[in-house]
Write an enzyme that holds these catalytic residues in place. Structure first.
Site, mmCIF file in Angstrom:
data_model
loop_
_atom_site.group_PDB
_atom_site.id
_atom_site.type_symbol
_atom_site.label_atom_id
_atom_site.label_comp_id
_atom_site.label_asym_id
_atom_site.label_seq_id
_atom_site.Cartn_x
_atom_site.Cartn_y
_atom_site.Cartn_z
ATOM 1 N N THR A 33 0.954 -1.637 0.273
ATOM 2 C CA THR A 33 -0.051 -0.148 -0.270
ATOM 3 C C THR A 33 1.188 1.385 -0.401
ATOM 4 O O THR A 33 1.982 1.307 -0.293
ATOM 5 C CB THR A 33 -1.117 -0.033 0.900
ATOM 6 O OG1 THR A 33 -1.822 1.062 0.833
ATOM 7 C CG2 THR A 33 -0.654 0.367 2.433
ATOM 8 N N ASN A 34 0.560 2.596 0.269
ATOM 9 C CA ASN A 34 1.303 3.839 0.379
ATOM 10 C C ASN A 34 0.744 4.776 1.760
ATOM 11 O O ASN A 34 -0.416 4.050 2.510
ATOM 12 C CB ASN A 34 0.822 4.140 -0.469
ATOM 13 C CG ASN A 34 -0.326 4.675 -1.359
ATOM 14 O OD1 ASN A 34 -1.289 5.630 -0.415
ATOM 15 N ND2 ASN A 34 -0.713 4.254 -2.570
ATOM 16 N N PHE A 35 0.705 6.147 1.864
ATOM 17 C CA PHE A 35 0.884 6.122 3.132
ATOM 18 C C PHE A 35 -0.494 7.439 2.457
ATOM 19 O O PHE A 35 -1.031 8.205 4.060
ATOM 20 C CB PHE A 35 1.435 7.423 3.548
ATOM 21 C CG PHE A 35 3.502 6.232 3.916
ATOM 22 C CD1 PHE A 35 2.976 6.126 4.855
ATOM 23 C CD2 PHE A 35 4.721 6.613 2.599
ATOM 24 C CE1 PHE A 35 4.169 5.355 5.344
ATOM 25 C CE2 PHE A 35 6.173 5.624 3.415
ATOM 26 C CZ PHE A 35 5.873 4.920 4.623
ATOM 27 N N SER A 36 -1.292 7.399 1.718
ATOM 28 C CA SER A 36 -1.915 8.160 1.807
ATOM 29 C C SER A 36 -3.572 7.599 3.030
ATOM 30 O O SER A 36 -3.480 6.751 3.107
ATOM 31 C CB SER A 36 -3.187 7.828 0.365
ATOM 32 O OG SER A 36 -4.597 8.927 0.757
ATOM 33 N N ALA A 100 -5.066 7.683 -3.866
ATOM 34 C CA ALA A 100 -3.131 7.544 -4.306
ATOM 35 C C ALA A 100 -4.188 5.927 -4.795
ATOM 36 O O ALA A 100 -3.678 5.176 -3.895
ATOM 37 C CB ALA A 100 -2.658 7.504 -3.700
#
Ligand code: CTP
Ligand code: CA
Length: 222
Positions: A33-36, A100
């Site tokens: 995943t990502n930091f959104s 994101a």
């Protein structure tokens, strides 16, 4: 968030908003995943509802309350988000693609937990579909607003995204700047519009950024 009275400038309009990260499964216990955090997208949904719009919020996994008057569709992966967005596209007047979305996903999802072995490992990744680019290809009457999360060369990359995705506006932010980007309650953005104009803003709450975006949407819908 706003001192002035809010006019219902988006009454009768259907605004689709995407928010948060996506989650791409590796096996039953792991994902990429990502930091959104979803804060920017949830602010857009909240303010759009305050402006009188019918709002469909297509949300990746986040820890936020659904804003008042907003219909939410929960999704996990980029593919889920693609399907949900496309199914609401025809009836949308505007789509604001704040999410994101993961650019890559594991080539295969293992049914069972992957066991560790001696030495290094590799995860093969394949590209996900670009949702905004697909919306741009299929654009009929809809206003399309995309985001550009950059860490460098914001101007150049934002203009490229505006063109390649056939968007009406790109909201660019440098996600490494203090007071902007993932997890922050504020953002520092620049609008790049298809008519060639550019608008820079100083640091604002994400609600105020949302208001500025939706004012532009209102103007472009005229
Ligand atoms: N986007 C999308 N589907 C994807 C990837 C991105 O709809 N698979 C959308 C995002 O929601 C955002 C815009 O495209 O509105 C730009 O996302 P961004 O990650 O900044 O750009 P990319 O085109 O993915 O390029 P890169 O990550 O290489 O900068
Ligand atoms: Ca990307």
């Amino acid at each position: 968030y706003f001192s002035e009275k809010i006019e219902p400038i988006l009454k009768g309009k259907h605004v689709v908003v995407t928010a948060g990260p996506t989650r791409e499964r590796i096996d039953p216990v792991r994902y990429i995943t990502n930091f959104s955090t979803g804060k920017m997208g949830y602010a857009v949904a909240e303010v759009a509802a305050q402006l009188g719009a019918k709002v469909t919020l297509i949300s990746g996994p986040v820890n936020l309350d659904v804003p008042k008057g907003v219909k939410v569709v929960h999704v996990e992966s980029a593919e889920d988000m693609y399907n949900a967005v496309l199914s609401h596209y025809e009836n949308a007047d505007a789509v604001v693609k704040t999410a994101a979305v993961a650019d890559y996903k594991p080539a295969q999802i293992h049914d069972q937990k992957v066991k560790k072995q001696d030495g290094d490992a590799v995860i093969n990744l394949v590209r996900t579909k670009d949702i905004l680019a697909e919306l741009g290809k299929r654009k009929a009457h809809q206003i399309l607003v995309g985001f550009a999360a950059e860490t460098t060369n914001v101007d150049e990359y934002a203009r490229k995204k505006l063109k390649s995705k056939n968007a009406d506006m790109i909201v660019a932010n440098n996600v490494t700047t203090k007071g902007a980007g993932f997890g922050s309650d504020t953002n520092i953005v620049t609008f790049y519009k298809a008519d060639g104009t550019k608008k820079e803003f100083s640091i604002l709450s994400k609600q105020k950024v949302a208001m500025e975006i939706l004012k532009e949407v209102h103007e472009m819908l005229k």
